[in-house]
Design a protein around this motif. Structure first.
Motif, PDB file in Angstrom:
ATOM      1  N   GLN A  10      25.682  23.449   4.733  1.00  0.00           N
ATOM      2  CA  GLN A  10      26.302  23.491   5.975  1.00  0.00           C
ATOM      3  C   GLN A  10      26.077  25.127   6.007  1.00  0.00           C
ATOM      4  N   VAL A  11      26.238  25.716   7.063  1.00  0.00           N
ATOM      5  CA  VAL A  11      26.029  27.097   7.441  1.00  0.00           C
ATOM      6  C   VAL A  11      27.595  27.796   6.837  1.00  0.00           C
ATOM      7  N   ALA A  12      27.496  28.476   5.914  1.00  0.00           N
ATOM      8  CA  ALA A  12      28.848  29.195   5.376  1.00  0.00           C
ATOM      9  C   ALA A  12      28.928  30.599   5.875  1.00  0.00           C
ATOM     10  N   ASP A  13      27.931  31.184   6.338  1.00  0.00           N
ATOM     11  CA  ASP A  13      28.046  32.652   7.238  1.00  0.00           C
ATOM     12  C   ASP A  13      26.947  32.740   7.810  1.00  0.00           C
ATOM     13  N   VAL A  14      26.985  33.615   8.973  1.00  0.00           N
ATOM     14  CA  VAL A  14      26.061  34.342   9.660  1.00  0.00           C
ATOM     15  C   VAL A  14      26.142  35.917   9.840  1.00  0.00           C
ATOM     16  N   GLY A  43      21.190  27.966  -0.282  1.00  0.00           N
ATOM     17  CA  GLY A  43      20.155  28.721   0.051  1.00  0.00           C
ATOM     18  C   GLY A  43      20.365  29.710   1.480  1.00  0.00           C
ATOM     19  N   PHE A  44      19.486  30.093   2.191  1.00  0.00           N
ATOM     20  CA  PHE A  44      19.775  30.792   3.399  1.00  0.00           C
ATOM     21  C   PHE A  44      18.429  30.688   4.174  1.00  0.00           C
ATOM     22  N   ALA A  60      20.134  19.462  -4.075  1.00  0.00           N
ATOM     23  CA  ALA A  60      21.577  19.307  -4.347  1.00  0.00           C
ATOM     24  C   ALA A  60      21.542  19.074  -5.820  1.00  0.00           C
ATOM     25  N   GLU A  61      20.867  18.250  -6.466  1.00  0.00           N
ATOM     26  CA  GLU A  61      21.035  18.120  -7.775  1.00  0.00           C
ATOM     27  C   GLU A  61      20.610  19.080  -8.793  1.00  0.00           C
TER      28      GLU A  61
END
Length: 81
Positions: A10-14, A43-44, A60-61
């Motif tokens: 999920q997007v955590a920050d922009v 990631g980004f 994810a793993e």
């Protein structure tokens, strides 16, 4: 350009990048800033308007430091100019 930091897919920050930054410069800045963040990141992504410039995402793993990630070539990733 925009830089999206991802956490658990999920997007955590922009963050907005400075105007006139090249694709390579935006990717390098994204790598540097990702490695300096306190919160966990998967990631980004770097986007220029509606064009994805770069995506860096760890499975994810996998539990790895962002400094060790490498770009994966996927059919939907666009080449870096």
């Amino acid at each position: 350009m925009r830089r999206y930091f991802l956490n658990d897919g999920q997007v955590a920050d922009v963050e907005m990048q400075p105007p006139g930054l090249s694709d390579k410069g935006a990717i390098a800045t994204g790598r540097l800033l990702s490695s300096q963040r306190e919160e966990p990141l998967d990631g980004f992504e770097v986007w220029h308007r509606n064009r994805m410039v770069f995506r860096l995402h760890a499975p994810a793993e996998a539990v790895v430091s962002i400094r060790r990630w490498t770009q994966r070539q996927r059919p939907y990733d666009l080449p870096v100019r």
